[in-house]
Scaffold this motif. Structure first.
Motif, short mmCIF file in Angstrom:
data_model
loop_
_atom_site.label_atom_id
_atom_site.label_comp_id
_atom_site.label_asym_id
_atom_site.label_seq_id
_atom_site.Cartn_x
_atom_site.Cartn_y
_atom_site.Cartn_z
N LYS A 36 0.77 -1.12 -0.10
CA LYS A 36 0.09 -0.22 -0.40
C LYS A 36 0.91 0.77 -0.24
CE LYS A 36 -3.93 -2.12 2.54
NZ LYS A 36 -5.04 -2.31 3.78
N LYS A 37 0.05 2.14 -0.05
CA LYS A 37 1.40 4.03 -0.97
C LYS A 37 1.54 3.88 0.66
CE LYS A 37 -0.02 8.18 -2.15
NZ LYS A 37 -0.93 8.83 -3.10
N GLU A 38 0.92 3.77 2.02
CA GLU A 38 1.24 4.25 2.77
C GLU A 38 2.23 3.50 3.65
OE1 GLU A 38 -3.05 3.85 3.17
OE2 GLU A 38 -1.89 2.78 2.48
N VAL A 39 2.76 3.06 2.95
CA VAL A 39 3.99 1.93 3.92
C VAL A 39 4.80 2.46 2.68
CG1 VAL A 39 5.16 -0.02 3.78
CG2 VAL A 39 2.16 0.01 4.42
N SER A 40 5.14 2.48 1.41
CA SER A 40 6.18 3.73 0.26
C SER A 40 6.54 4.85 1.36
CB SER A 40 5.69 3.63 -0.77
OG SER A 40 4.56 4.42 -1.51
N GLU A 41 5.22 5.97 1.19
CA GLU A 41 5.46 7.07 1.89
C GLU A 41 6.27 7.24 2.77
OE1 GLU A 41 1.66 8.59 1.61
OE2 GLU A 41 1.30 9.12 -0.73
N PHE A 42 5.89 6.21 3.98
CA PHE A 42 6.97 5.94 5.01
C PHE A 42 8.42 5.85 5.14
CE2 PHE A 42 7.91 3.83 8.97
CZ PHE A 42 8.73 4.20 9.54
N ALA A 43 8.31 4.77 4.51
CA ALA A 43 10.03 4.29 4.37
C ALA A 43 10.79 6.08 2.85
CB ALA A 43 9.47 3.34 2.72
N LYS A 44 9.67 6.46 2.85
CA LYS A 44 10.84 7.89 1.84
C LYS A 44 10.81 8.79 2.54
CE LYS A 44 11.86 6.62 -2.18
NZ LYS A 44 13.25 7.49 -2.67
#
Length: 308
Positions: free
Chosen positions: A105-113
């Motif tokens: 999900k997008k939430e995880v990729s944004e968190f990683a960034k």
């Protein structure tokens, strides 16, 4: 040739038994400070901190590169949640999965960034972009990385981290190293490489016909055992920001068809051959108290003061 092995035992059964004399027990935990991983085989360090050889040698060690990949991800995930609390959608499990693939999900990729990770004393092996265990794909998913006392044994021209803020501090590079337009992670000297040692050539060239731009200030108090060579590069920041009176050495230094927008200051250096060819220097050029075996300037324009 077909290899038969139990990959689960190789990758995940890390508990090592000691069979040495009772007075001289073998290490079971990594000897690197603040690392609690088990040693790799019968060495004194874990898979992240142990010595590395060339790619073909490490590839022949069944599971070696896979294990490095897995433990690097675990290292990042553990550091990330050392202070942060896990949430239903953002936790160790989902971050681990995301770093291994993009199917989350997008939430995880944004968190990683949003993550700034410190990698300390890790010895990075050579890599192959075609491999499923290529760790560069993991590093590219982070916001910023501080490489602290790390070692790099890459024969693939460096790490192309053009969208990740980086800072290499007291690192050692054993093979040739390509300089990319990597943004700088904030540090006292505002440089990409600080107090690093390069054992082989350092260079950067564009892929196509147009000039390649480097926006970041590059070096502070680094040592170059061999050559520095840049071709068709547009430098928008000073190349060097060395400590005053710091004695350094460079095998040879060569700029071909480059353009320097900011000041060039290189003092108190021992250089084999210093060469400027078809280059434009638009700001101050300071080159003092250096020991040079050979000095060449060909078709190079200086727009401001020259102090030699």
């Amino acid at each position: 040739m077909i290899f038969c092995f139990d990959i689960n035992k190789i990758l995940f059964n890390k508990k090592l038994k000691s069979h040495s004399h009772k007075d001289y027990p073998k290490l079971t935990s990594c000897s690197t400070n603040d690392c609690d991983l088990d040693v790799y085989h019968e060495g004194s360090n874990c898979i992240l901190h142990c010595e590395k050889g060339d790619y073909s040698a490490e590839f022949r060690k069944v599971g070696f590169l896979d294990l490095f990949y897995e433990e690097l991800i675990s290292y990042i995930v553990k550091q990330c949640f050392y202070y942060k609390k896990e949430k239903p959608l953002i936790n160790k499990s989902t971050l681990d999965e995301y770093l291994k693939s993009n199917n989350l999900k997008k939430e995880v990729s944004e968190f990683a960034k949003e993550l700034t990770i410190v990698l300390t004393k890790i010895v990075f092996p050579d890599r192959d972009s075609r491999a499923s265990f290529d760790y560069l794909s993991v590093l590219k998913k982070l916001k910023a990385i501080h490489f602290n006392y790390c070692e790099f044994k890459l024969d693939v021209d460096g790490l192309e981290l053009i969208n990740v803020n980086c800072f290499y501090q007291d690192c050692i590079f054993y093979d040739r190293w390509h300089i990319y337009n990597t943004p700088v992670l904030g540090n006292v000297n505002n440089v990409l490489y600080q107090s690093c040692t390069f054992h082989d050539d350092v260079s950067s060239y564009p892929v196509g016909d147009e000039k390649y731009t480097i926006d970041s200030q590059l070096f502070n108090n680094c040592e170059f055992r061999k050559d520095i060579e840049f071709g068709s590069i547009n430098f928008k920041a000073p190349m060097f920001n060395n400590t005053h009176d710091m004695d350094l050495r460079i095998g040879s230094f060569r700029l071909i068809g480059c353009e320097l927008q900011e000041k060039f200051v290189l003092n108190h250096c021992s250089v084999g051959c210093f060469s400027l060819e078809d280059t434009i220097i638009k700001s101050k050029f300071e080159f003092k108290n250096n020991v040079i075996e050979e000095f060449k300037i060909f078709n190079t324009n200086f727009f401001k003061s020259v102090n030699m």
